[in-house]
Scaffold this motif. Structure first.
Motif, PDB file in Angstrom:
ATOM      1  N   MET A   1      67.118  16.180  79.557  1.00 48.25           N
ATOM      2  CA  MET A   1      66.172  15.082  79.417  1.00 48.25           C
ATOM      3  C   MET A   1      64.748  15.590  79.167  1.00 48.25           C
ATOM      4  SD  MET A   1      67.466  12.372  82.322  1.00 48.25           S
ATOM      5  CE  MET A   1      66.902  13.284  83.771  1.00 48.25           C
ATOM      6  N   GLU A   4      62.675  14.589  76.135  1.00 49.32           N
ATOM      7  CA  GLU A   4      62.669  13.192  75.730  1.00 49.32           C
ATOM      8  C   GLU A   4      61.552  12.393  76.369  1.00 49.32           C
ATOM      9  OE1 GLU A   4      66.404  11.362  74.937  1.00 49.32           O
ATOM     10  OE2 GLU A   4      67.457  13.181  75.512  1.00 49.32           O
ATOM     11  N   ALA A   6      60.109   8.765  78.116  1.00 50.07           N
ATOM     12  CA  ALA A   6      60.567   7.729  79.039  1.00 50.07           C
ATOM     13  C   ALA A   6      59.484   6.688  79.281  1.00 50.07           C
ATOM     14  CB  ALA A   6      60.969   8.367  80.371  1.00 50.07           C
ATOM     15  N   PHE A  27      60.774  14.289  82.383  1.00 56.24           N
ATOM     16  CA  PHE A  27      60.673  13.982  80.959  1.00 56.24           C
ATOM     17  C   PHE A  27      59.437  14.620  80.344  1.00 56.24           C
ATOM     18  CE2 PHE A  27      63.335  10.735  82.770  1.00 56.24           C
ATOM     19  CZ  PHE A  27      64.385  10.674  81.864  1.00 56.24           C
ATOM     20  N   ARG A 115      64.137   6.476  74.781  1.00 54.63           N
ATOM     21  CA  ARG A 115      65.458   5.954  75.118  1.00 54.63           C
ATOM     22  C   ARG A 115      65.554   5.654  76.610  1.00 54.63           C
ATOM     23  NH1 ARG A 115      70.286   8.397  74.937  1.00 54.63           N
ATOM     24  NH2 ARG A 115      69.440  10.458  75.380  1.00 54.63           N
ATOM     25  N   HIS A 116      64.720   6.338  77.368  1.00 54.24           N
ATOM     26  CA  HIS A 116      64.878   6.290  78.827  1.00 54.24           C
ATOM     27  C   HIS A 116      63.930   5.279  79.455  1.00 54.24           C
ATOM     28  CE1 HIS A 116      67.471   9.830  78.718  1.00 54.24           C
ATOM     29  NE2 HIS A 116      66.677  10.233  77.737  1.00 54.24           N
ATOM     30  N   ASN A 141      72.129  -2.563  81.021  1.00 58.50           N
ATOM     31  CA  ASN A 141      72.040  -1.394  80.150  1.00 58.50           C
ATOM     32  C   ASN A 141      72.964  -1.568  78.939  1.00 58.50           C
ATOM     33  OD1 ASN A 141      71.543   2.112  80.995  1.00 58.50           O
ATOM     34  ND2 ASN A 141      71.742   1.195  78.978  1.00 58.50           N
ATOM     35  N   VAL A 153      68.993   4.485  78.225  1.00 58.48           N
ATOM     36  CA  VAL A 153      69.541   4.910  79.507  1.00 58.48           C
ATOM     37  C   VAL A 153      68.583   4.410  80.581  1.00 58.48           C
ATOM     38  CG1 VAL A 153      70.351   6.826  80.929  1.00 58.48           C
ATOM     39  CG2 VAL A 153      70.424   7.027  78.423  1.00 58.48           C
ATOM     40  N   HIS A 155      67.363   4.502  84.222  1.00 59.53           N
ATOM     41  CA  HIS A 155      67.447   5.377  85.401  1.00 59.53           C
ATOM     42  C   HIS A 155      66.916   4.641  86.626  1.00 59.53           C
ATOM     43  CE1 HIS A 155      68.076   9.079  82.948  1.00 59.53           C
ATOM     44  NE2 HIS A 155      67.373   8.380  82.056  1.00 59.53           N
TER      45      HIS A 155
END
Ligand code: ZN
Length: 220
Positions: A1, A4, A6, A27, A115-116, A141, A153, A155
């Motif tokens: 991760m 990436e 978030a 992240f 994406r997060h 989700n 995704v 979290h």
């Protein structure tokens, strides 16, 4: 991760600030989104703004005043008492709040190439809010992925933690004092340790006392 990006759903409270630090650790790039739904305390938005500024995080504040229009509740109306009757959800529950917040956060995330999505919802110490449950988050989700044809995704680092364990996580992230002194959880709009008597303060303090005494016990 680590490579990436978030987006953290951020209210300036203990839980979401802990999540913000968690995200910064995990992240490469983190931004925050705060929802303005005419909370009783304008201070909530200011606290979120000042923390985001301090951490040099991109911060978006979205107007969600329609939520107050649709579902008046104790978080937005002075004339609604904060209370919980047996077998009922507390008056602080707002129908659809997390559904809407996470959906808007997802739109924002996709726009900025993230994406997060990180949210501080939790099943453990909660008051029975249905949209804080793990099953709801997993279901949403899937829905978001289908709705936008995108691999989000969500979290939930706090999902299975009680308040003491959330303080422990803050301590492990090296920010226990920061969270204790700079965040706002109190329903009466008092920063840090709060008013000490509202349900949010009681929960926060009980968790902190538990964690600190556990930590002392380990040291001794
Ligand atoms: Zn309080």
């Amino acid at each position: 991760m680590e490579n990436e990006k978030a987006v953290v759903v951020f209210s300036g409270g203990q839980d979401s600030t802990t999540c913000l630090y968690w995200a910064i650790k995990h992240f490469k790039e983190v931004e925050a989104v705060t929802f303005n739904y005419n909370q009783r305390h304008r201070l909530e938005i200011e606290v979120a703004e000042s923390i985001a500024r301090e951490l040099m995080i991109k911060h978006t504040i979205l107007d969600m005043s329609l939520l107050n229009q649709l579902a008046p509740n104790a978080l937005t109306r002075d004339n609604i008492q904060i209370e919980q009757k047996d077998g009922e959800l507390p008056t602080t529950f707002v129908d659809g709040r997390n559904l809407l917040f996470l959906s808007f956060a997802a739109i924002l995330a996709k726009q900025s190439g993230a994406r997060h999505i990180i949210t501080g919802v939790c099943e453990t110490d909660f008051s029975g809010y249905p949209d804080c449950r793990d099953v709801f988050i997993k279901s949403l989700n899937v829905t978001l992925n289908l709705a936008m044809d995108y691999q989000f995704v969500i979290h939930t680092p706090l999902m299975w933690l009680n308040k003491a364990e959330t303080w422990k996580l803050a301590d492990q992230l090296g920010v226990l004092d920061y969270i204790r002194n700079k965040t706002l959880t109190c329903y009466n709009g008092i920063i840090a340790d709060g008013c000490g008597t509202c349900p949010a303060c009681l929960l926060r303090k009980k968790g902190l006392d538990e964690y600190l005494s556990m930590k002392e016990g380990i040291k001794a």
